[in-house]
Enzyme design. Structure first.
Site, short mmCIF file in Angstrom:
data_model
loop_
_atom_site.label_atom_id
_atom_site.label_comp_id
_atom_site.label_asym_id
_atom_site.label_seq_id
_atom_site.Cartn_x
_atom_site.Cartn_y
_atom_site.Cartn_z
N LYS A 38 0.84 -1.21 0.00
CA LYS A 38 0.00 0.00 0.00
C LYS A 38 0.87 1.25 0.00
O LYS A 38 0.67 2.16 -0.80
CB LYS A 38 -0.93 0.03 1.23
CG LYS A 38 -1.88 -1.15 1.32
CD LYS A 38 -2.81 -1.03 2.52
CE LYS A 38 -2.11 -1.08 3.86
NZ LYS A 38 -1.41 -2.34 4.17
N ARG A 82 -10.01 0.78 8.10
CA ARG A 82 -9.75 -0.66 8.13
C ARG A 82 -10.66 -1.43 9.04
O ARG A 82 -10.38 -2.58 9.37
CB ARG A 82 -8.29 -0.98 8.37
CG ARG A 82 -7.62 -0.48 9.56
CD ARG A 82 -6.24 -0.19 9.14
NE ARG A 82 -5.19 -1.07 9.56
CZ ARG A 82 -3.95 -0.91 9.11
NH1 ARG A 82 -3.66 -0.01 8.22
NH2 ARG A 82 -3.00 -1.66 9.54
N ARG A 139 11.87 -5.69 4.70
CA ARG A 139 11.53 -4.27 4.58
C ARG A 139 12.50 -3.42 5.40
O ARG A 139 12.86 -3.75 6.52
CB ARG A 139 10.10 -4.01 5.06
CG ARG A 139 9.81 -2.50 5.13
CD ARG A 139 8.37 -2.15 5.17
NE ARG A 139 7.66 -2.75 6.28
CZ ARG A 139 6.35 -2.64 6.43
NH1 ARG A 139 5.64 -1.98 5.55
NH2 ARG A 139 5.76 -3.21 7.46
N ARG A 181 11.04 -1.72 10.95
CA ARG A 181 9.87 -1.31 11.73
C ARG A 181 9.67 -2.25 12.91
O ARG A 181 9.78 -3.46 12.76
CB ARG A 181 8.63 -1.29 10.84
CG ARG A 181 8.10 0.13 10.67
CD ARG A 181 7.04 0.22 9.65
NE ARG A 181 5.83 -0.53 10.03
CZ ARG A 181 4.74 -0.51 9.31
NH1 ARG A 181 4.69 0.19 8.19
NH2 ARG A 181 3.68 -1.20 9.68
N ARG A 187 -1.01 -9.30 12.79
CA ARG A 187 -1.53 -8.25 11.89
C ARG A 187 -2.30 -8.88 10.73
O ARG A 187 -3.31 -8.34 10.28
CB ARG A 187 -0.38 -7.38 11.38
CG ARG A 187 0.15 -6.43 12.46
CD ARG A 187 1.52 -5.91 12.14
NE ARG A 187 1.55 -5.08 10.96
CZ ARG A 187 2.66 -4.80 10.28
NH1 ARG A 187 3.83 -5.28 10.68
NH2 ARG A 187 2.61 -4.04 9.22
P1 AP5 Z 1 4.81 -1.57 1.92
O1 AP5 Z 1 4.55 -0.71 0.73
O2 AP5 Z 1 5.53 -0.98 3.07
O3 AP5 Z 1 3.45 -2.30 2.38
P2 AP5 Z 1 2.22 -1.74 3.20
O4 AP5 Z 1 1.00 -2.37 2.61
O5 AP5 Z 1 2.26 -0.26 3.30
O6 AP5 Z 1 2.53 -2.43 4.60
P3 AP5 Z 1 2.33 -1.88 6.07
O7 AP5 Z 1 3.08 -2.83 6.95
O8 AP5 Z 1 2.67 -0.44 6.16
O9 AP5 Z 1 0.81 -2.12 6.26
P4 AP5 Z 1 0.02 -2.14 7.56
O10 AP5 Z 1 -1.32 -1.92 7.07
O11 AP5 Z 1 0.21 -3.35 8.39
O12 AP5 Z 1 0.73 -1.01 8.46
P5 AP5 Z 1 0.31 0.48 8.80
O13 AP5 Z 1 1.53 1.28 8.88
O14 AP5 Z 1 -0.80 0.92 7.96
O15 AP5 Z 1 5.61 -2.86 1.39
C1 AP5 Z 1 6.11 -3.84 2.28
C2 AP5 Z 1 7.48 -4.35 1.81
O16 AP5 Z 1 7.31 -5.05 0.57
C3 AP5 Z 1 8.48 -3.21 1.50
O17 AP5 Z 1 9.76 -3.67 1.85
C4 AP5 Z 1 8.37 -3.00 -0.03
O18 AP5 Z 1 9.58 -2.53 -0.58
C5 AP5 Z 1 8.04 -4.41 -0.49
N1 AP5 Z 1 7.13 -4.44 -1.65
C6 AP5 Z 1 6.06 -3.65 -1.90
N2 AP5 Z 1 5.44 -4.02 -3.04
C7 AP5 Z 1 6.13 -5.10 -3.52
C8 AP5 Z 1 5.99 -5.94 -4.67
N3 AP5 Z 1 4.99 -5.77 -5.55
N4 AP5 Z 1 6.88 -6.95 -4.83
C9 AP5 Z 1 7.90 -7.16 -3.93
N5 AP5 Z 1 8.09 -6.38 -2.83
C10 AP5 Z 1 7.21 -5.37 -2.63
O19 AP5 Z 1 -0.26 0.27 10.29
C11 AP5 Z 1 0.60 -0.06 11.36
C12 AP5 Z 1 -0.22 -0.17 12.64
O20 AP5 Z 1 -0.83 1.09 12.94
C13 AP5 Z 1 -1.40 -1.15 12.61
O21 AP5 Z 1 -0.98 -2.47 12.91
C14 AP5 Z 1 -2.33 -0.56 13.67
O22 AP5 Z 1 -1.87 -0.86 14.96
C15 AP5 Z 1 -2.15 0.94 13.46
N6 AP5 Z 1 -3.12 1.49 12.49
C16 AP5 Z 1 -2.83 2.08 11.29
N7 AP5 Z 1 -3.96 2.48 10.67
C17 AP5 Z 1 -4.97 2.15 11.50
C18 AP5 Z 1 -6.39 2.28 11.40
N8 AP5 Z 1 -6.97 2.86 10.34
N9 AP5 Z 1 -7.14 1.82 12.42
C19 AP5 Z 1 -6.57 1.25 13.51
N10 AP5 Z 1 -5.25 1.09 13.66
C20 AP5 Z 1 -4.45 1.53 12.66
MG MG Z 2 2.42 1.10 4.89
#
Ligand code: AP5
Ligand code: MG
Length: 212
Positions: free
Chosen positions: A13, A88, A127, A160, A171
């Protein structure tokens, strides 16, 4: 343009949101990045959110909705945005609908990035992030020019804290239980675009652009 990205943790994402943000010149609104910023600043929200984030649980809906209401009504979002990681849960999606109705606006596209669980677990181990900018790398699939350092600032990259194997598994469970139901929620509006997130970063991006 107003886009929403839905996908599992590590599904890409953030990676795609950054590319779309520079193409359409609209901000990437990542609730994860916003929360990590609050944790770093030790704000009241950051202190409340930290324990949920460290365990791979979701931060309570009312805290997220409060934060997002403020953000989406700000000038920064006036010309559109890419939502990355929000909503989400169904209550968050309903809260967003109310907010969009209030300001007489709606989402143009909901992009679903599909990646299977075993690929996710593999990906997360590689990552690396640049903390200050949120720039995302992968040791194999998107390596920085100098191993371990950010391409732009040359500052060291970090892992991270929620990318530990056990936390990633939690997760993923949370994603299947609470976030995946949003796909049928948005399917009713017929604005869904589903892409194969197991393809390369560039192919996922062109697939999105061609089908927007
Ligand atoms: P990356 O682009 O970083 O993936 P991502 O989908 O952004 O992953 P996140 O871990 O950020 O998602 P998340 O939803 O768990 O975390 P968030 O920060 O939102 O890619 C991942 C890796 O793969 C990278 O190394 C990249 O280079 C590689 N990659 C990407 N595309 C690729 C491809 N096509 N092929 C190969 N490699 C690839 O949330 C974190 C925490 O915050 C949550 O757990 C929760 O506690 C809280 N939180 C956030 N939002 C909310 C909400 N709305 N409600 C409640 N809690 C929330
Ligand atoms: Mg992200």
């Amino acid at each position: 343009m107003k886009f929403l990205l839905i996908g599992p943790p590590g599904g890409g994402k953030g990676t795609q949101a950054k590319k779309l943000s520079s193409k359409f010149n609209i901000p990437q609104i990542s609730t994860g990045d916003m929360l990590r910023d609050h944790v770093k600043k030790l704000s009241e929200l950051g202190r409340k959110a930290k324990k949920f984030m460290d365990n791979g649980e979701l931060v309570p809906d009312e805290l997220i909705l409060q934060m997002m209401k403020k953000k989406l009504s700000s000038d920064e979002c006036i010309n559109g945005y890419i939502l990355d990681g929000f909503p989400r849960t169904l209550p968050q999606a309903e809260g967003l609908n109310i907010l969009l109705n209030e300001i007489g606006s709606n989402l143009n596209k909901v992009i679903v990035i599909e990646v299977s669980d075993d690929i996710i677990v593999d990906r997360m181990g590689g990552r690396r992030v640049h903390k200050n900018s949120g720039r995302i790398y992968h040791i194999k699939f998107n390596p920085p020019k100098n191993e371990g350092f950010d391409d732009i600032t040359n500052e060291p990259l970090s892992i991270r804290s929620d990318d530990k194997k056990e936390t990633v598994k939690n997760r993923l469970n949370v994603y299947h239980d609470l976030t995946k139901p949003l796909i049928s929620f948005y399917d009713k509006n017929q604005i869904l675009l589903t892409v194969n997130g197991e393809d390369s970063i560039e192919n996922v991006y062109s697939n999105i652009i061609e089908n927007l």
